[in-house]
Each structure stands twice: as C-alpha cells, then as structure tokens.
Design an enzyme around this catalytic site. Structure first.
Site, PDB file in Angstrom:
ATOM      1  N   ARG A  69      -9.728   0.687   8.688  1.00 65.07           N
ATOM      2  CA  ARG A  69      -9.251  -0.648   9.055  1.00 65.07           C
ATOM      3  C   ARG A  69     -10.293  -1.430   9.834  1.00 65.07           C
ATOM      4  O   ARG A  69     -10.052  -2.585  10.202  1.00 65.07           O
ATOM      5  CB  ARG A  69      -8.019  -0.483   9.927  1.00 65.07           C
ATOM      6  N   ARG A  71      12.063  -5.006   4.873  1.00 66.15           N
ATOM      7  CA  ARG A  71      11.773  -3.597   4.540  1.00 66.15           C
ATOM      8  C   ARG A  71      12.597  -2.618   5.386  1.00 66.15           C
ATOM      9  O   ARG A  71      12.814  -2.818   6.569  1.00 66.15           O
ATOM     10  CB  ARG A  71      10.283  -3.355   4.779  1.00 66.15           C
ATOM     11  N   ARG A 120      11.357  -0.420  11.094  1.00 70.19           N
ATOM     12  CA  ARG A 120      10.244  -0.181  12.024  1.00 70.19           C
ATOM     13  C   ARG A 120      10.269  -1.147  13.211  1.00 70.19           C
ATOM     14  O   ARG A 120      10.621  -2.310  13.053  1.00 70.19           O
ATOM     15  CB  ARG A 120       8.905  -0.320  11.274  1.00 70.19           C
ATOM     16  N   LYS A 176       0.842  -1.215   0.000  1.00 66.41           N
ATOM     17  CA  LYS A 176       0.000   0.000   0.000  1.00 66.41           C
ATOM     18  C   LYS A 176       0.874   1.262   0.000  1.00 66.41           C
ATOM     19  O   LYS A 176       0.674   2.165  -0.796  1.00 66.41           O
ATOM     20  CB  LYS A 176      -0.933   0.020   1.234  1.00 66.41           C
TER      21      LYS A 176
END
Ligand code: AP5
Length: 290
Positions: A88, A127, A161, A13
C-alpha cells in the site's frame, strides 16, 4: 501463481480474491483481515493498529511488512497467493520485492482494479459479512439467495466493519490517493501492471481477471513488442504472407480430386486390409461340386 490486487477501498479486491482462491486454488493474503484478527485477539499489534484503522489511516509499514513476511513463509502460501491490500506504499512494494527475491518467488500479475471514488462510498457502506464464515455480501449489489441467511453456511448473524462509515471511508480514500496510488507507476515501470474495470458487474470483473490470468500479456509488454525494430518484424510478416499461398495449394489439390474418386479410394483402402485380416490364419474352404 502469485498475484497482487491493487485498488481503492471498496474496489472489489476482497470479493475477487475469494473467487480466485476457489478457482485457482490460491490463498488470499489480506493485510486488512490480518490486522482485524489482531485487533480482535487484543494482541500488541492489534492494540497498536485499532485506533489507526478506525481513523482510516495506514498502519506503519514495518508492522504490515512483518505480517506479510511471516504469512508468505507458511506452507499453504507455497501453492500461490493473492495479495489483497498489500503493498500500500512504495516502501511496502520495495520490501515485497526484496522479500520475494530472497525466497526465490516471483510475482506473476499485478492487477489494478479501477473504480471511480463516487461509487466507493455506496459500496462500502452497504457491505457486510456473515459473522460465522465470513462470506461477503452487499445490501444491494450482492444479496444472499434467502434474505438474512448466509448462502455458504446458513447463519443468520452478520457483521459490519467499524471503519465502513462515510467519514472513515473518505479518509481511507484520501490515504489511497496520497500513499497507495503512487505505487502504480512503480509497477508500470517494471512492465508488470495490468488493469480491469472494477465498475463492471462482479461476474464481469471475474471474467476480466480470468482473461489476464489465463495469458493476456500486460499492456506495457504489448506496447514494447509493438515498438520493436522493423528488422525483427519482417520475418513475421513474410511468414504470414506465405500462409495463404500454402492454403490455396491445399485447396487446389482437394478440388483436383473429385469427391467420388476420393470416396472410392477410401473404401478400397479400408476394405482390402479388412478382407486380408478376415482370411488371415484360416484354411481355404473347398466347395464340393456335384
Ligand atoms: P482493508 O481491509 O484492506 O480495506 P480496503 O483496502 O480499504 O479495502 P476493502 O476491504 O474495504 O475493499 P475491497 O477492495 O476488498 O472491496 P470488497 O471486495 O470488500 O484495510 C482496512 C484498513 O487496514 C486500512 O484502512 C488500514 O488502516 C489497514 N491496512 C490494511 N492493509 C494495510 C497495509 N498494507 N498498510 C497499512 N495499513 C493497512 O467490496 C466492497 C463492497 O462492494 C462489497 O460489499 C461487494 O459486495 C461490493 N462489490 C465488489 N465488487 C463489486 C462490483 N464489481 N460491483 C458492485 N459491487 C461490488
């Protein structure tokens, strides 16, 4: 143009929202980014959200609804937005509808990015982002041109993250299936839901999204059109049948005139006015006879 991108954690996304931002001049509104900024700033919302996010659970609806309501009101969102990570829950989807209706804004596309769970852990654990400009990369799927150097700003510092570890990812996936996936039927019932294959390479997903944004009708609308009563479909069929006849006529006419005649006619037509134009306004020239 206002878009909602739906999909599990790691579906792509954020990656695609950044591309759509550049390509269509829209603004990416990511509730995940907003919450991470709140955590980094140590604000009250941030303090409330930190532990919830690290546990892979969803932050309370009223917190994210307030964040989005405030963000959509800012002038830069007027040129169009991509909602990434919101709504969500069904409660958030209903709140979004009310919010947009009050502001007279419509949603143009709700797009689901479909990816199998098995792929997502690898995607998320690989990531990272540039610590300076936030450009997104992946250890294997999306490397910078020069190893360790950000393509966009040249920085060599990267960030990962806190919730991008295998344990939290499986919790986030559970939350997605239990609380977010149930909003898909909500948008499907409105005939608004479209989908892309998020397992395809990044560039192919971008092309598929562009296809939708450039005019492909949602599947539900197409299905409705197909099930329209026959009476409405008849004139269309008749119009289609008459087309080949008209074409045949044109072809016959074209055949009837031999190519030479056509060229000749064209050259006569084109020369005459030119000659006239050339003599227009000139006195006749007399030739002396000897
Ligand atoms: P959020 O930040 O929204 O995280 P998420 O939804 O879990 O999604 P991600 O950002 O992890 O994934 P993505 O789909 O953007 O994938 P990406 O493009 O980065 O939310 C974090 C937390 O905040 C939540 O867990 C929750 O606690 C809270 N929160 C946020 N919004 C909330 C809300 N509305 N309500 C309540 N709580 C909320 O791609 C992932 C990686 O894969 C990248 O490295 C990329 O390079 C790679 N990749 C992408 N596409 C492809 C592809 N096609 N092929 C190969 N690799 C690809």
């Amino acid at each position: 143009m206002n878009i909602v991108l739906l999909g599990p954690p790691g579906a792509g996304k954020g990656t695609q929202a950044k591309r759509l931002e550049e390509r269509y001049g829209l603004i990416q509104l990511s509730t995940g980014d907003m919450l991470r900024a709140a955590v980094a700033s140590g604000s009250e919302i941030g303090q409330r959200a930190k532990a919830i996010m690290e546990a892979g659970q969803l932050v309370p609806d009223e917190v994210v609804i307030a964040l989005i309501a405030d963000r959509i009101d800012r002038p830069d969102a007027r040129k169009g937005f991509i909602l990434d990570g919101f709504p969500r829950t069904t409660k958030q989807a209903e709140a979004l509808d009310r919010m947009l209706a009050e502001k007279g804004i419509k949603l143009d596309h709700v797009i689901e990015m479909k990816v199998d769970d098995a792929l997502l852990v690898d995607r998320i654990s690989g990531r990272y982002t540039c610590a300076k400009c936030g450009a997104g990369y992946h250890d294997r799927n999306q490397k910078p041109r020069v190893e360790g150097v950000c393509d966009a700003c040249g920085s060599t510092e990267v960030k990962r993250r806190a919730d991008d570890n295998a344990e939290t990812v499986s919790k986030r996936l559970e939350a997605y299936h239990a609380q977010t996936a149930p909003i898909l039927p909500y948008y499907r019932a409105k005939g608004a839901l479209q989908a892309v294959d998020g397992m395809a390479p990044i560039d192919d997903v971008t092309v598929a999204l562009a296809g939708i944004l450039n005019g492909a009708a949602p599947a539900a609308r197409k299905a409705k059109a197909a099930s329209r009563p026959k009476a409405k479909a008849k004139p269309r069929a008749a119009a289609k049948k008459s087309k080949p006849k008209a074409k045949a006529k044109t072809r016959r006419k074209a055949k009837a005139k031999p190519a030479r005649t056509k060229r000749a006619a064209k050259s006569t037509r084109s020369r005459k006015p030119a000659r006239k134009a050339a003599h227009k306004g000139r006195k006749p020239v007399r030739r002396s006879r000897r």
